[in-house]
Write a protein that holds these residues in place. Structure first.
Motif: not given
Length: 369
Positions: A8-10, A87-89, A104-106, A125-127
């Motif tokens: 996801f969120f590639n 996931f969006p930062c 909105d992104y958290g 893996i999450a970043e």
């Protein structure tokens, strides 16, 4: 052994390229590697970039859609053994309002948690940015870790300073590796390789000049600066920024309040670059140590360790955004190879993470809004 990976969120494929390059062989001659299975991102241009470079033979496997509207089920998505999600930062960045989970992104990380619960991949893996640990006074980080643990994974979060792994950039990111509890394996953070007492840091000059970039390389368009900006940059030495005292009074910026250190900051040839970012107005494009100009997107991609034949789609600013938001592929490769070694039973040098995962299981009064 092949791990089929969903993502996801590639973005443009920084993690995916690292995964594609990562391979290890155990003592029995069995090769451990990863194959792309499916990916999702809301950004059309990033999805084009991903398809072209990662899975040109399977364009249908990349879903350009808002993850909040995607059906996360085995009816819609095929089985996977591994999962990655940066996931969006935006709401966790140290630059900005730092809304954390109330932005909105958290909350978008929760869609990654849904994948873990639905597909039960062997590892993930999450970043995210280092600012994740301070958002919502630290409660956001704790809640995210708690949710990942309760999804059934033994997690190892760590703040990776990528320059200490041979990336020519001082990029600091939180990377969380999780391995499914029933597999009884524990991931260890790979030891750093560059810095004091180790290999020398890779420098900006090394990254941008060895080998030289072909003048006709794709995504290598120069920025057209005004004569005033060129004159301004000529008065800034390497490593200094727009607030350098040697800039003539008539050229200085008329700015009140906070003065960001990266505004018109020039690189130092003998040091790693400062962090490549994906957005920002004038003065935020990273500036050459010698030539009075901003870097090209291809040069930024070099600092992010993308190969020169990696093609980015979209307009100039859209390409800049993709490059700046990506995980450096060479950094992703190092971490993913450590995951593969964990599964293959191959020992490697490691360091301890500063966080004990158990600390996140303490009940915290925090509501996701």
């Amino acid at each position: 052994m092949i791990f089929k990976k969903g993502e996801f969120f590639n973005g443009p494929g920084g993690i995916a390229l690292g995964a594609k390059m990562a391979k290890v062989t155990d003592k029995y001659g069995v090769e451990y590697r990863i194959e792309h299975e499916w990916a999702n991102d809301i950004d059309e241009a990033a999805s084009q970039t991903f398809i072209h470079n990662i899975c040109p033979d399977r364009p249908e496997s990349v879903i350009a859609q808002d993850v909040r509207e995607l059906e996360i089920s085995k009816k819609r998505l095929s089985e996977i053994d591994a999962f990655t999600f940066g996931f969006p930062c935006n709401d966790y960045s140290l630059v900005g309002e730092k809304k954390g989970l109330s932005g909105d992104y958290g909350p978008l990380y929760t869609y990654g948690v849904k994948v873990l619960k639905e597909f039960r991949p062997k590892w993930f893996i999450a970043e995210n940015v280092s600012g994740l640990t301070s958002a919502n006074e630290g409660q956001a980080f704790s809640l995210i870790m708690k949710d990942l643990i309760e999804a059934g994974y033994k997690i190892t979060p760590h703040l990776y300073r990528f320059q200490e792994y041979g990336i020519p950039q001082t990029r600091h990111r939180i990377i969380i590796v999780g391995i499914r509890n029933d597999l009884n394996l524990e991931f260890k953070v790979p030891a750093t390789t560059h810095g004091v007492g180790k290999l020398p840091y890779k420098t900006a000059e090394h990254a941008l000049t060895i080998p030289p970039i072909d003048p006709n390389a794709l995504n290598h368009e120069l920025t057209k600066h005004t004569s005033k900006v060129i004159d301004f940059l000529n008065h800034i030495p390497p490593g200094q920024n727009a607030w350098y005292e040697g800039i003539p009074e008539e050229l200085r910026l008329n700015v009140k309040g906070a003065k960001m250190s990266q505004i018109y900051r020039r690189l130092q040839a003998d040091q790693p670059a400062y962090t490549v970012t994906g957005s920002g107005g004038g003065g935020t494009h990273i500036y050459h140590w010698e030539d009075p100009r901003a870097l090209t997107n291809r040069e930024r991609a070099r600092l992010q360790t993308f190969p020169d034949d990696y093609v980015f789609f979209g307009g100039k600013e859209k390409v800049r955004q993709q490059i700046g938001m990506a995980v450096p592929p060479e950094g992703a490769k190092i971490i993913i190879e450590a995951v593969l070694k964990t599964f293959a039973g191959i020992e490697y040098d490691y360091v301890d993470s500063k966080w004990n995962a158990q600390q996140f299981l303490v009940d915290k009064e925090f509501e996701l809004v």
